[in-house]
Structure formats: C-alpha cells, structure tokens
Write an enzyme that holds these catalytic residues in place. Structure first.
Site, PDB file in Angstrom:
ATOM      1  N   GLU A 134     -20.858   3.844  80.182  1.00  0.00           N
ATOM      2  CA  GLU A 134     -22.065   3.011  80.313  1.00  0.00           C
ATOM      3  C   GLU A 134     -22.383   2.748  81.776  1.00  0.00           C
ATOM      4  OE1 GLU A 134     -23.978   2.745  77.891  1.00  0.00           O
ATOM      5  OE2 GLU A 134     -22.518   3.427  76.400  1.00  0.00           O
ATOM      6  N   HIS A 178     -27.294   5.728  86.968  1.00  0.00           N
ATOM      7  CA  HIS A 178     -28.496   6.573  86.859  1.00  0.00           C
ATOM      8  C   HIS A 178     -29.750   5.708  87.052  1.00  0.00           C
ATOM      9  CE1 HIS A 178     -30.446  10.042  84.285  1.00  0.00           C
ATOM     10  NE2 HIS A 178     -30.672  10.196  85.563  1.00  0.00           N
TER      11      HIS A 178
END
Ligand SMILES: [Zn+2]
Length: 683
Positions: free
Chosen positions: A464, A470
């Site tokens: 996660e 990202h």
C-alpha cells in the site's frame, strides 16, 4: 447551516477539517457541487468561441473542484468509518453522481469540441503531456458512449445509473454479512498463538459477548483460525461463514445483484461495439485483449495447479495421523505443519520483529534510499478517527505531500487494504500537494501492547505504501493523469515492486525485536527465505481461479442468461480446480468485480503487474545493489512520478530497457521457466 465544504480551509496544508465535517454536511455539499459543476460544463460546452485546448481541456481540468473535494473525502469515510447515516447518503448520492458524469460524457456539444481538437491535435503546438491529456479525454468520451445515437445514449445512461445502484447494494450486503461474530470457548481456540488469542479476546470484549474469545468473518480474524485452530469443527464453521458471505439466501444475498450487473455490462459493451465487457475493458489496458490476459493466466495456472496437487498429497499424509480426508478448511492448518516439517519455519517467530511502527519506518527508509524522501510525523493535522496518523513527506528540502496512515480494523471499516487520496497532485493552477491515505485492517493490540504483524501483513504495508508513493511522487501538470490515474494492469506495478525491498538486507536490519532490540537471527532469515516458496501452489490456484472466474463472467455475450452459481461451478470444473482449495474471492463477495467497476475484467491485473514487478526488480539485482542509484532514478522518472503521462508499455521499456518477461514471476513462485524469449507479455 454552515458547511465546511463551502469554506476555504485554513488548516495546515489545506487539509480537510475533519473535526468540523459531519455526516449531515455531505448531502448538501454533494448537491451544490453537482449543480456548480454542471454550470461550469454548460458554459464550456456552450462557449461561442471556437474550441481551443485552453477553453476546453484546461477548462474541464479546472472545473468540478468542490465535487472532487466532496467525493474524495466521502469515498474514504464511507469505506473506513461508515455508519447507517453515511450508508443512506451513499445510496442516495451514488446514482446522482453517476447520472451527472454520464451526462457529461454524453454531452454532444462538449464532445464536438473535444473531437474537433483531437482531429487537429498535431497542429495545436501542444507539449507531449498536454497532447497525452487531450488524447485521454477523447478516449474517455468515446469509451463512455460519446459516439452513440440518441436512443443508445439514453439506454447507456440508464445502464450506468443502475450499475452504480447495484454496486452500492453489493458492498452493503457483504458488509452486513461481515458483521457476523462467533463466540468461542477456551477449548475452541486451542492451538492459536498468543497474538491471535489476544485479538480474539479483544473481539469478544469489543462486541460485549459473554464468552472469553470471539472471531468475526473478516480476513484478519479468519486466517489465524484456519492456520492454527486444532479444533476442526471450529475451522469448518468459520470457513463456511467466510466463503458464504453474500451467499446466505437471506436479504443480503448477492446472486441476483451479480446476474443483473453482468448482464448490464455485456449490454453496455455491445452498445459500444465490443463482443464482451472484457473486450471493452481490456481495449484500454497494457494487455489490450482478453486473449492476452487469458494466456498469461493459463501459463501460470498450469504449474500452480500441478504444485498444489503435489502439496495436497503431502498434506493428506500429515493429516492421516489425525484421521479424515483433507477439506478446504484443513489446507492452511496442515500447510503450516508442512512448512514447519519442510523448512523448520514458523511465521510466528518473525512477528516480534515486525512491529507495525518498525515496518512503517522500514517502508519510509526504503523510500529515502530509493527516491530521497523523508517523513516527519505531524500532530496538528485533523483526522477522521483517532487511530489515523499523518506525516509530512519531504524531498529536496520541500514538502511534497502528506501521508495519512489508518492501520487498524474496526467494525465501521470494510475489509481489505487500499490506498486513496483526499487530494491529488497537479500544477495547473499552481502547485497542489497530494494528500495520500493508506488503509489496512490489522488487528488492534490490547492497550499498551505492540502491534505485531505477520510477514504477509508487513508486505501489505509495503504494497500500500508503494501505491502511496505513486500518488506522493507524482510530478505532472494535469489532474486527469495524476499519480495512480493509469491503466488497471499498470497500477499494481509501483505497489508490487515495492514489496521486494522488505526482504533486502538493509531493510531487514532495521526490523529489530520489539523487546530486546536484537536483529532477526541469520538462521531464521535463511529459513524464511527457503520457506518463501512454500504453499505457492495454493496461493497461485486460489488467486488465478478468481481471475479466470472474473474473465468468465465478463466474457459472456450480451443477452446470455446469467446464473452466478452455474458460471462459478462450470468455470471451476473447466480449469480443474482442486476441491480442497476455495476461490480467493467467490463471486457473492468479490468486491473487486461488483462493488463498483474497479477490477471488473481486471482481476488478472495483479498477475500482469507481478510479471512487471518480478521482472522490474531483477533490474536492481542485475545492477548488484537493491538501491542502485541509476536504476532507482529511472524507476522514479518513468514509473513513480510519471502518472499517466506516457503510454504504459513505453514507460516500462524506458525504465527496464526492454519488454517484460514472465520468467521472473515463475522463478519467484518456484516454478520452472518457459522457453527463454518465447513469452514476452507486453504488447
Ligand atoms: Zn494494490
């Protein structure tokens, strides 16, 4: 009534003022946001000036800020901190929001402007990122029905709205079944390790049961029982409740919901000119066609199934000592014993080294080494639940975003782990910092005790957090292509590749014993590494069968009758599913497919991304350093910070220097390699 959604937020970093946001604010905020956004759209579509990139695409990117603000906050709260009132708002708003967006994509005047720009795109003098955004807008409109006739549009809009209602019903049904709790006696929990006993006792206290222990049907509660409870009747009872979520013949049964959703999706694809919903979905992906995804699944299924059958025989031999035939609720229990026998490795020996805060610190450390970011805990940012913590993320002397961590399970949170955001990075109207959230469902330890994770849970933190980076490292101009706004079979690359760093020596060195501060003993590490390939047959079978089931549902042609039990049963027979292994997600609670549209015809993406992550990480191994600066720099530029600014196959090639190869994945699972060069998956 004053409403924080209508005010400017003078909080640190403009963070959501959760202390003043009440459930009652969402409905009026949604209504005003929808009306305001519609007015902006009407003015863009009705602009008397000829279309330009600025007065159309940039204007669309600026529009709808209030709606974005409301939706992002509501999305997280309705998943991680919900209640009956929130659920009522969700049921009311979800079809309105869908109708709103469908109306935008089906607005002929608006599409005419985008289509005009698209036809002239090479002569507009756009930089590559702006050109990419124009192309994405055009594709979004075409894929959402902009080229349909009037009659088709009406049907298309009705289908979209109905699907959104059904998606909400599906999730709420699963959540209702997940509220089940089983009281357990002392003898029924025999065999459970201390951490699992402590949380089973905590569950009994939380639910105010007149019993010493209890289990819910959330994955984090079920897994320890299936792995360790020596009472076979308890294992079977909990297993049945877990696999039957959404499939109990009660008011929350999801079978009719699924039948209707699958039929509507097939009809929608047919309106758009595709043979199936899968063909429609994969047209905008790296895989491009269902056949390419199917080939990958079958390449991995065959060795996985073979390994599972070998393991089954070994498990049955172990079970013979206790008597009985191996069943699905026995697999994990005996595979723990097999793991110990074969590798002398007990996962619980690792737990004292995987204290949650140390694992978070290790994930931060990895980001520091790879991408030069550092983290600072903040105490002045408002949160939506006392368990949530917030860090400032800094790079090259500047704050680049905030990271919210919400790690513990609670009844108001749906199961699973996910990344989302309260605000995405963009630079269109000046720098906007991302506010990124990671949500997990780890068992909360009793007051004063440390949260010790399993190896799998530690991997989840890294996974996660990879998604989180990202979003946090995104460095693009336009919201449309920010961070994780990428195609589905690329989006798991940043998360899955990040898991590899957990098991690198510099990271493991930081994971010291929570009591003694000692590092993980080298012999234990050796056994952990050897055991890494244990039970890979089972893991492959339970995952790939679910991915093939997804593709089976979404490959049905329009007009075919759908009976979810039959589709499931026929698919499992066709692929030769071992009867002692259950689907990782049976259809009745397969939220990836039916709680909205997220992974419909897209569950294979995790496997696709695993080809990329296994192949991608070998770039660091080839460089001889898990933190090789030149490789890390390319990973930053083309994967973590690029959002959707490039074609994804090209982005991968720029990072890796070539197309991906499936053999990294097969090796990681301990399966034999395919003929070199025969199986490049990138298209
Ligand atoms: Zn993920």
């Amino acid at each position: 009534m004053s409403n924080p959604f209508f005010e400017t937020w003078s909080t640190p970093f403009g963070t959501p003022p959760f202390d003043s946001i009440k459930t009652a604010h969402f409905r009026p905020a949604y209504l005003k946001a929808l009306t305001g956004h519609q007015a902006e759209i009407d003015s863009i579509a009705g602009n008397a000036e000829a279309p330009s990139f600025d007065n159309t695409v940039v204007a669309l990117e600026h529009a709808g800020q209030l709606l974005r603000r409301v939706e992002m906050i509501f999305g997280q709260l309705s998943s991680a901190n919900t209640n009956d009132e929130m659920q009522a708002v969700e049921r009311e708003m979800s079809p309105l929001v869908t109708r709103h967006w469908t109306g935008i994509y089906l607005n002929p005047k608006l599409f005419a402007r985008i289509d005009d720009l698209y036809r002239r795109r090479t002569s507009l003098g756009l930089d590559p990122e702006s050109l990419r955004v124009l192309e994405r807008y055009h594709l979004d409109f075409v894929r959402t029905g902009a080229k349909l006739t009037d009659a088709q549009r009406e049907r298309f809009a009705a289908i979209m709205e109905r699907l959104s209602v059904l998606g909400t019903t599906f999730s709420q049904n699963v959540l209702a079944d997940e509220q089940q709790v089983f009281a357990l006696t002392e003898s029924e929990v025999a065999g459970l390790p201390d951490f699992a006993l402590a949380s089973a006792a905590e569950t009994a206290r939380d639910r105010k049961l007149n019993a010493p222990f209890a289990a819910t049907v959330s994955r984090s509660s079920v897994e320890p029982i299936l792995h360790f409870a020596s009472d076979r009747i308890v294992r079977e009872k909990i297993w049945r409740a877990f696999v039957n979520r959404g499939h109990n013949g009660n008011a929350q049964d999801n079978r009719q919901v699924i039948a209707e959703m699958v039929a509507l999706r097939a009809e929608l694809a047919s309106l758009l000119g595709y043979d199936s919903y899968a063909a429609y979905k994969l047209d905008d992906s790296m895989a491009k066609t269902p056949a390419a995804a199917q080939k990958l699944m079958e390449d991995v299924w065959a060795p996985g199934q073979q390994r599972a059958e070998e393991d089954r025989d070994a498990l049955q031999q172990l079970m013979d000592a206790d008597g009985g035939m191996l069943e699905a609720w026995d697999w994990r229990y005996y595979s723990e014993k097999l793991r110990k026998a074969r590798y002398d490795f007990d996962e619980n020996e690792l737990k004292p080294y995987f204290e949650l805060d140390k694992v978070i610190d290790a994930a931060f450390f990895t980001a520091g080494r790879l991408f030069g970011v550092s983290f600072r805990l903040l105490d002045d940012v408002e949160v939506y639940h006392p368990d949530v913590r917030v860090w400032a993320v800094e790079r090259e002397g500047k704050t680049i975003g905030l990271f919210y961590g919400d790690f513990f399970a609670r009844p108001s949170k749906r199961s699973g782990a996910w990344m989302t955001s309260f605000r995405d990075q963009q630079k269109l109207g000046g720098e906007v910092l991302p506010l990124v959230v990671n949500t997990c469902n780890f068992n909360k330890p009793p007051e004063g005790e440390p949260a010790l994770l399993s190896l799998d849970e530690a991997r989840t933190v890294f996974h996660e957090f990879g998604h989180g980076l990202h979003g946090l490292l995104s460095n693009v101009t336009y919201p449309r292509i920010s961070g994780t706004s990428v195609v589905r079979d690329f989006v798991e690359l940043p998360s899955q590749i990040y898991e590899h760093w957990l098991e690198t020596p510099p990271v493991l060195a930081r994971l010291t014993h929570y009591k003694t501060g000692a590092p993980i003993p080298p012999a234990l590490l050796e056994r952990m590494k050897a055991a890494r390939k244990a039970n890979k047959g089972f893991e492959t079978v339970e995952f790939v069968s679910s991915a093939i089931l997804d593709m089976a549902f979404h490959s049905l042609p329009a007009g075919a009758p759908v009976e979810s039990d039959a589709v499931e049963q026929q698919t499992l027979e066709r692929i030769g599913m071992p009867r002692e292994i259950a689907l990782r997600h049976a259809s009745a609670h397969f939220g990836h497919l039916f709680s909205g549209d997220g992974y419909a015809a897209g569950y294979y993406s995790y496997l696709w991304s695993e080809v990329l992550d296994a192949d991608g990480f070998t770039a660091f191994e080839e460089a001889g350093d898990p933190f090789d600066p030149a490789t890390a720099e390319r990973l930053y530029t083309y994967v973590y910070s690029g959002g959707g600014s490039r074609d994804f196959a090209e982005a991968y090639r720029l990072f890796r220097g070539r197309d991906p190869d499936i053999n990294g994945l097969l090796a990681k699972r301990g399966f034999a390699a395919l003929t070199p060069g025969a199986d490049s998956v990138a298209s």
